[in-house]
Motif scaffolding. Structure first.
Motif, PDB file in Angstrom:
ATOM      1  N   GLU A  92      -8.240  12.737  -4.694  1.00  0.00           N
ATOM      2  CA  GLU A  92      -7.697  11.867  -3.640  1.00  0.00           C
ATOM      3  C   GLU A  92      -6.206  11.618  -3.864  1.00  0.00           C
ATOM      4  N   ALA A  93      -5.817  11.329  -5.091  1.00  0.00           N
ATOM      5  CA  ALA A  93      -4.403  11.103  -5.396  1.00  0.00           C
ATOM      6  C   ALA A  93      -3.593  12.375  -5.177  1.00  0.00           C
ATOM      7  N   PHE A  94      -4.151  13.528  -5.559  1.00  0.00           N
ATOM      8  CA  PHE A  94      -3.457  14.796  -5.339  1.00  0.00           C
ATOM      9  C   PHE A  94      -3.259  15.042  -3.852  1.00  0.00           C
ATOM     10  N   THR A  95      -4.285  14.785  -3.066  1.00  0.00           N
ATOM     11  CA  THR A  95      -4.205  15.018  -1.628  1.00  0.00           C
ATOM     12  C   THR A  95      -3.091  14.179  -1.003  1.00  0.00           C
ATOM     13  N   THR A  96      -2.876  12.988  -1.491  1.00  0.00           N
ATOM     14  CA  THR A  96      -1.791  12.136  -0.995  1.00  0.00           C
ATOM     15  C   THR A  96      -0.440  12.823  -1.182  1.00  0.00           C
ATOM     16  N   ILE A  97      -0.232  13.425  -2.337  1.00  0.00           N
ATOM     17  CA  ILE A  97       1.025  14.142  -2.603  1.00  0.00           C
ATOM     18  C   ILE A  97       1.087  15.408  -1.757  1.00  0.00           C
ATOM     19  N   LYS A  98       0.000  16.170  -1.735  1.00  0.00           N
ATOM     20  CA  LYS A  98      -0.036  17.418  -0.951  1.00  0.00           C
ATOM     21  C   LYS A  98       0.313  17.155   0.506  1.00  0.00           C
ATOM     22  N   ASP A  99      -0.220  16.079   1.059  1.00  0.00           N
ATOM     23  CA  ASP A  99       0.016  15.777   2.472  1.00  0.00           C
ATOM     24  C   ASP A  99       1.466  15.393   2.764  1.00  0.00           C
ATOM     25  N   GLN A 100       2.226  15.000   1.754  1.00  0.00           N
ATOM     26  CA  GLN A 100       3.661  14.771   1.942  1.00  0.00           C
ATOM     27  C   GLN A 100       4.391  16.092   2.182  1.00  0.00           C
ATOM     28  N   TYR A 101       3.896  17.165   1.606  1.00  0.00           N
ATOM     29  CA  TYR A 101       4.518  18.480   1.739  1.00  0.00           C
ATOM     30  C   TYR A 101       3.920  19.297   2.887  1.00  0.00           C
ATOM     31  N   PHE A 102       2.696  18.972   3.262  1.00  0.00           N
ATOM     32  CA  PHE A 102       2.009  19.636   4.374  1.00  0.00           C
ATOM     33  C   PHE A 102       1.441  18.573   5.303  1.00  0.00           C
ATOM     34  N   PRO A 103       2.312  17.911   6.094  1.00  0.00           N
ATOM     35  CA  PRO A 103       1.854  16.810   6.944  1.00  0.00           C
ATOM     36  C   PRO A 103       1.091  17.267   8.187  1.00  0.00           C
ATOM     37  N   SER A 104       1.162  18.547   8.510  1.00  0.00           N
ATOM     38  CA  SER A 104       0.443  19.101   9.670  1.00  0.00           C
ATOM     39  C   SER A 104       0.314  20.605   9.457  1.00  0.00           C
ATOM     40  N   ARG A 105      -0.370  21.253  10.359  1.00  0.00           N
ATOM     41  CA  ARG A 105      -0.588  22.704  10.247  1.00  0.00           C
ATOM     42  C   ARG A 105      -0.975  23.058   8.807  1.00  0.00           C
ATOM     43  N   TYR A 106      -2.069  22.451   8.381  1.00  0.00           N
ATOM     44  CA  TYR A 106      -2.511  22.576   6.998  1.00  0.00           C
ATOM     45  C   TYR A 106      -2.865  24.020   6.648  1.00  0.00           C
ATOM     46  N   PRO A 107      -2.444  24.475   5.464  1.00  0.00           N
ATOM     47  CA  PRO A 107      -2.856  25.805   5.021  1.00  0.00           C
ATOM     48  C   PRO A 107      -4.320  25.795   4.569  1.00  0.00           C
ATOM     49  N   SER A 108      -4.908  26.967   4.461  1.00  0.00           N
ATOM     50  CA  SER A 108      -6.216  27.072   3.809  1.00  0.00           C
ATOM     51  C   SER A 108      -6.029  26.593   2.372  1.00  0.00           C
ATOM     52  N   TRP A 109      -7.079  25.958   1.816  1.00  0.00           N
ATOM     53  CA  TRP A 109      -6.918  25.365   0.486  1.00  0.00           C
ATOM     54  C   TRP A 109      -8.218  25.452  -0.283  1.00  0.00           C
ATOM     55  N   THR A 110      -8.106  25.919  -1.523  1.00  0.00           N
ATOM     56  CA  THR A 110      -9.223  25.931  -2.456  1.00  0.00           C
ATOM     57  C   THR A 110      -8.796  25.153  -3.686  1.00  0.00           C
ATOM     58  N   ALA A 111      -9.582  24.151  -4.068  1.00  0.00           N
ATOM     59  CA  ALA A 111      -9.319  23.353  -5.271  1.00  0.00           C
ATOM     60  C   ALA A 111     -10.374  23.709  -6.310  1.00  0.00           C
ATOM     61  N   VAL A 112      -9.922  24.007  -7.518  1.00  0.00           N
ATOM     62  CA  VAL A 112     -10.808  24.467  -8.583  1.00  0.00           C
ATOM     63  C   VAL A 112     -10.659  23.556  -9.797  1.00  0.00           C
ATOM     64  N   GLY A 113     -11.762  23.102 -10.337  1.00  0.00           N
ATOM     65  CA  GLY A 113     -11.747  22.335 -11.577  1.00  0.00           C
ATOM     66  C   GLY A 113     -11.739  23.281 -12.763  1.00  0.00           C
ATOM     67  N   VAL A 114     -10.868  23.014 -13.735  1.00  0.00           N
ATOM     68  CA  VAL A 114     -10.746  23.854 -14.926  1.00  0.00           C
ATOM     69  C   VAL A 114     -10.757  22.966 -16.167  1.00  0.00           C
ATOM     70  N   THR A 115     -11.041  23.557 -17.317  1.00  0.00           N
ATOM     71  CA  THR A 115     -11.066  22.775 -18.553  1.00  0.00           C
ATOM     72  C   THR A 115      -9.690  22.628 -19.183  1.00  0.00           C
ATOM     73  N   GLN A 116      -8.798  23.598 -18.912  1.00  0.00           N
ATOM     74  CA  GLN A 116      -7.453  23.490 -19.465  1.00  0.00           C
ATOM     75  C   GLN A 116      -6.489  24.346 -18.662  1.00  0.00           C
ATOM     76  N   LEU A 117      -5.199  23.994 -18.783  1.00  0.00           N
ATOM     77  CA  LEU A 117      -4.130  24.778 -18.168  1.00  0.00           C
ATOM     78  C   LEU A 117      -3.227  25.279 -19.289  1.00  0.00           C
ATOM     79  N   ALA A 118      -2.132  25.932 -18.956  1.00  0.00           N
ATOM     80  CA  ALA A 118      -1.305  26.639 -19.944  1.00  0.00           C
ATOM     81  C   ALA A 118      -0.731  25.756 -21.042  1.00  0.00           C
ATOM     82  N   LEU A 119      -0.425  24.507 -20.729  1.00  0.00           N
ATOM     83  CA  LEU A 119       0.154  23.597 -21.730  1.00  0.00           C
ATOM     84  C   LEU A 119      -0.714  22.360 -21.880  1.00  0.00           C
ATOM     85  N   PRO A 120      -0.821  21.819 -23.080  1.00  0.00           N
ATOM     86  CA  PRO A 120      -1.521  20.541 -23.233  1.00  0.00           C
ATOM     87  C   PRO A 120      -0.836  19.475 -22.369  1.00  0.00           C
TER      88      PRO A 120
END
Length: 137
Positions: A92-120
């Motif tokens: 929900e918090a991420f979507t708030t930020i995303k919607d600031q950059y994509f306020p309309s004409r939303y792109p297709s979007w896939t959100a994936v949960g992961v255990t880790q990313l490149a940096l701690p």
């Protein structure tokens, strides 16, 4: 930018050190299609920003910069894929930020949960596909 079917590596000046050290392009353009590598929210010292919202903001600004270097804009993004270390807790918090950059004409979007990313300490990574000129009109 002239349209060509040859593959072009897109490396904005602030990303040159990553390109040289890790051997990947921040984006690749073929014709009007641009594939943007995952963008993360780190500062100039490659330290993750504090919290998902701050990281998302930086990552979207980096995405914007890379697209501009490739001759496109956020309006040209047709697909987003986001990777989250706490997908359910922070979506929900991420979507708030995303919607600031994509306020309309939303792109297709896939959100994936992961255990880790490149940096701690990284919470989110954002990759995109854009088609230059598709967001006009």
């Amino acid at each position: 930018m002239a349209v060509t079917t040859k593959r072009q590596s897109i490396v904005p000046p602030p990303f040159q050190a990553f390109y040289d050290a890790y051997h990947f392009s921040p984006a690749t353009r073929v014709g009007d299609t641009i594939w943007v590598s995952g963008q993360v929210g780190v500062d100039a010292d490659v330290k993750p920003a504090e919290g998902m919202q701050a990281q998302a903001q930086i990552a979207f600004e980096c995405l914007k910069l890379v697209l501009e270097e490739a001759g496109a804009s956020l309006a040209d993004v047709v697909e987003l894929t986001t990777f989250h270390t706490d997908l359910r807790g922070e979506l929900e918090a991420f979507t708030t930020i995303k919607d600031q950059y994509f306020p309309s004409r939303y792109p297709s979007w896939t959100a994936v949960g992961v255990t880790q990313l490149a940096l701690p300490g990284l919470c989110v990574e954002i990759r995109a596909v854009a088609v230059a000129g598709s967001g006009e009109g």
